[in-house]
Design a protein around this motif. Structure first.
Motif, PDB file in Angstrom:
ATOM      1  N   GLY A 217       0.879  -1.373   0.099  1.00  0.00           N
ATOM      2  CA  GLY A 217       0.069  -0.095   0.077  1.00  0.00           C
ATOM      3  C   GLY A 217       0.576   1.375   0.024  1.00  0.00           C
ATOM      4  O   GLY A 217       0.159   2.343   0.287  1.00  0.00           O
ATOM      5  N   VAL A 218       2.133   1.115  -0.121  1.00  0.00           N
ATOM      6  CA  VAL A 218       2.925   2.395  -0.201  1.00  0.00           C
ATOM      7  C   VAL A 218       2.301   3.319  -1.576  1.00  0.00           C
ATOM      8  O   VAL A 218       2.482   2.671  -2.595  1.00  0.00           O
ATOM      9  N   SER A 219       2.489   4.334  -1.574  1.00  0.00           N
ATOM     10  CA  SER A 219       2.135   5.162  -2.515  1.00  0.00           C
ATOM     11  C   SER A 219       2.846   5.073  -3.707  1.00  0.00           C
ATOM     12  O   SER A 219       4.123   4.818  -3.517  1.00  0.00           O
ATOM     13  N   PRO A 220       2.604   5.307  -4.935  1.00  0.00           N
ATOM     14  CA  PRO A 220       3.490   5.279  -6.178  1.00  0.00           C
ATOM     15  C   PRO A 220       4.418   6.405  -6.047  1.00  0.00           C
ATOM     16  O   PRO A 220       5.569   6.215  -6.246  1.00  0.00           O
ATOM     17  N   SER A 221       4.101   7.539  -5.544  1.00  0.00           N
ATOM     18  CA  SER A 221       5.174   8.662  -5.323  1.00  0.00           C
ATOM     19  C   SER A 221       6.285   8.164  -4.451  1.00  0.00           C
ATOM     20  O   SER A 221       7.273   8.353  -4.852  1.00  0.00           O
ATOM     21  N   MET A 222       5.883   7.744  -3.194  1.00  0.00           N
ATOM     22  CA  MET A 222       6.762   7.321  -2.314  1.00  0.00           C
ATOM     23  C   MET A 222       7.707   6.198  -2.655  1.00  0.00           C
ATOM     24  O   MET A 222       8.926   6.293  -2.627  1.00  0.00           O
ATOM     25  N   LEU A 223       7.228   5.305  -3.560  1.00  0.00           N
ATOM     26  CA  LEU A 223       7.893   4.224  -4.069  1.00  0.00           C
ATOM     27  C   LEU A 223       9.022   4.715  -5.071  1.00  0.00           C
ATOM     28  O   LEU A 223      10.361   4.155  -4.990  1.00  0.00           O
ATOM     29  N   GLN A 224       8.654   5.564  -5.745  1.00  0.00           N
ATOM     30  CA  GLN A 224       9.785   6.240  -6.933  1.00  0.00           C
ATOM     31  C   GLN A 224      10.862   6.931  -6.022  1.00  0.00           C
ATOM     32  O   GLN A 224      11.902   6.823  -6.465  1.00  0.00           O
TER      33      GLN A 224
END
Length: 378
Positions: A217-224
């Motif tokens: 559930g980590v946001s796509p923004s934070m993953l990048q």
């Protein structure tokens, strides 16, 4: 999925497909709107002291001092500067200011991108000032240190190393214990690339580990941001920061300043720059151990002779080196900090509290030792 805080930037204006390009464009705007960068003022010291000086000044929110350390590194060891700023962002700013993490990771893209923004010093000074002004949170580092050091996790540190990736995946997604989820994630990332003396060797699968964070559930923004941070630093701080966005629970009732001992200028640098990662700091600790300080008496009575220098370094970090101004925290962060400070010293929590109190009272004597070491070096 959670929405990450982006300061004054509207979340619905951020293109999730390429957040790093968004932050590169943000850097362009910040650089264009900024007055002329401050003149670099490097100091006469070693790169190791300069790194320590810069990072601790950022922790204290002292932008001018942090810029002096950064200017010294840019002059003498520029490659160390750019790796260090990435570490500082995830270690000391962390989940308190995700926007700051994005800007720092964008600034690390490469020399060509920094040249378009005015050059190395223009970009370095911009992000150093941004980190010094940012809200701070050290939960990623506290999580890393407690996973590696808590006695209660000794069996898991041994047993998790032998589990399949699929079983580790299940632990990350399904276990309620944050430390066990973090340990499973660490083994998925691999201790070959992110080693710890307390963790057995494991090859790891970085791409799979980030896929697990995405499913968690980590946001796509934070993953990048975390992927780029990990790529540039090779440390677990970035993946742990991503994990912590799911549980950080940061309070919205304002920041707090830690209790920080009085600093002293020794040899032209703040005394806090001489820590366990500098040669001069270790020499000062050795000299301190020959005094009749209360801390030394306690160590003589309670610790074996070997390892005392490192133990002093651990005490000093808790009292001085890891302190923050503008700390943003919450229940998870508070618990991790307490577990690290009292649970990872190799003695009981009551003993840890006792010796930390003694060391706090002995900081002036330690600073005398630091001044003597630098005076002799000159």
């Amino acid at each position: 999925m959670i929405l990450i805080p982006l300061g004054n930037i509207k979340e619905d204006k951020v293109p999730k497909s390429d957040i790093l390009e968004f932050y590169k464009d943000s850097l362009v705007g910040l650089a264009a709107a900024r007055p002329t960068p401050p003149l670099p003022k490097p100091i006469n010291t070693t790169p190791w002291i300069a790194m320590s000086f810069m990072q601790k000044a950022i922790r204290r929110g002292n932008g001018p001092a942090a810029l002096m350390g950064a200017a010294t590194l840019l002059r003498d060891a520029p490659e160390r500067l750019w790796r260090r700023v990435g570490c500082v962002a995830f270690e000391d700013v962390g989940v308190a200011d995700i926007e700051c993490l994005g800007l720092v990771t964008a600034a690390q893209a490469g020399k060509a991108d920094r040249r378009k923004l005015g050059g190395e010093w223009a970009v370095a000074s911009l992000i150093i000032e941004r980190m010094a002004d940012a809200a701070k949170n050290r939960s990623a580092d506290d999580l890393l240190m407690t996973i590696a050091g808590l006695p209660s996790l000794a069996d898991e540190r041994k047993n998790f190393a032998t589990l399949s990736d699929q079983r580790l995946y299940q632990i990350v997604l399904g276990c309620s214990d944050l430390h066990k989820r973090g340990l499973a994630l660490w083994y998925l990332m691999g201790t070959k690339r992110c080693p710890s003396p307390n963790l057995p060797h494991r090859q790891g699968n970085v791409e799979f580990a980030f896929e697990v964070l995405a499913e968690h559930g980590v946001s796509p923004s934070m993953l990048q941001i975390a992927r780029q941070g990990f790529r540039k630093t090779g440390e677990m701080l970035a993946p742990f920061a991503a994990l912590l966005t799911l549980v950080n629970g940061i309070r919205g009732d304002g920041a707090q300043n830690d209790r920080i001992p009085h600093k002293r200028l020794v040899g032209g640098v703040p005394s806090y720059a001489l820590d366990t990662y500098t040669r001069e700091g270790k020499q000062a600790f050795s000299r301190f151990l020959k005094t009749n300080a209360g801390t030394v008496e306690w160590m003589t009575a309670n610790l074996p002779g070997n390892g005392r220098n490192a133990f002093v370094g651990e005490l000093v970090f808790r009292i001085e080196g890891g302190c923050l101004n503008n700390r943003r925290a919450g229940p998870v962060a508070d618990a991790l900090r307490a577990q690290y400070e009292l649970g990872c010293l190799g003695c009981s929590p009551d003993q840890a509290a006792s010796v930390l109190s003694l060391m706090r009272n002995d900081m002036a004597l330690l600073n005398d030792c630091r001044a003597e070491v630098l005076g002799e070096a000159k």
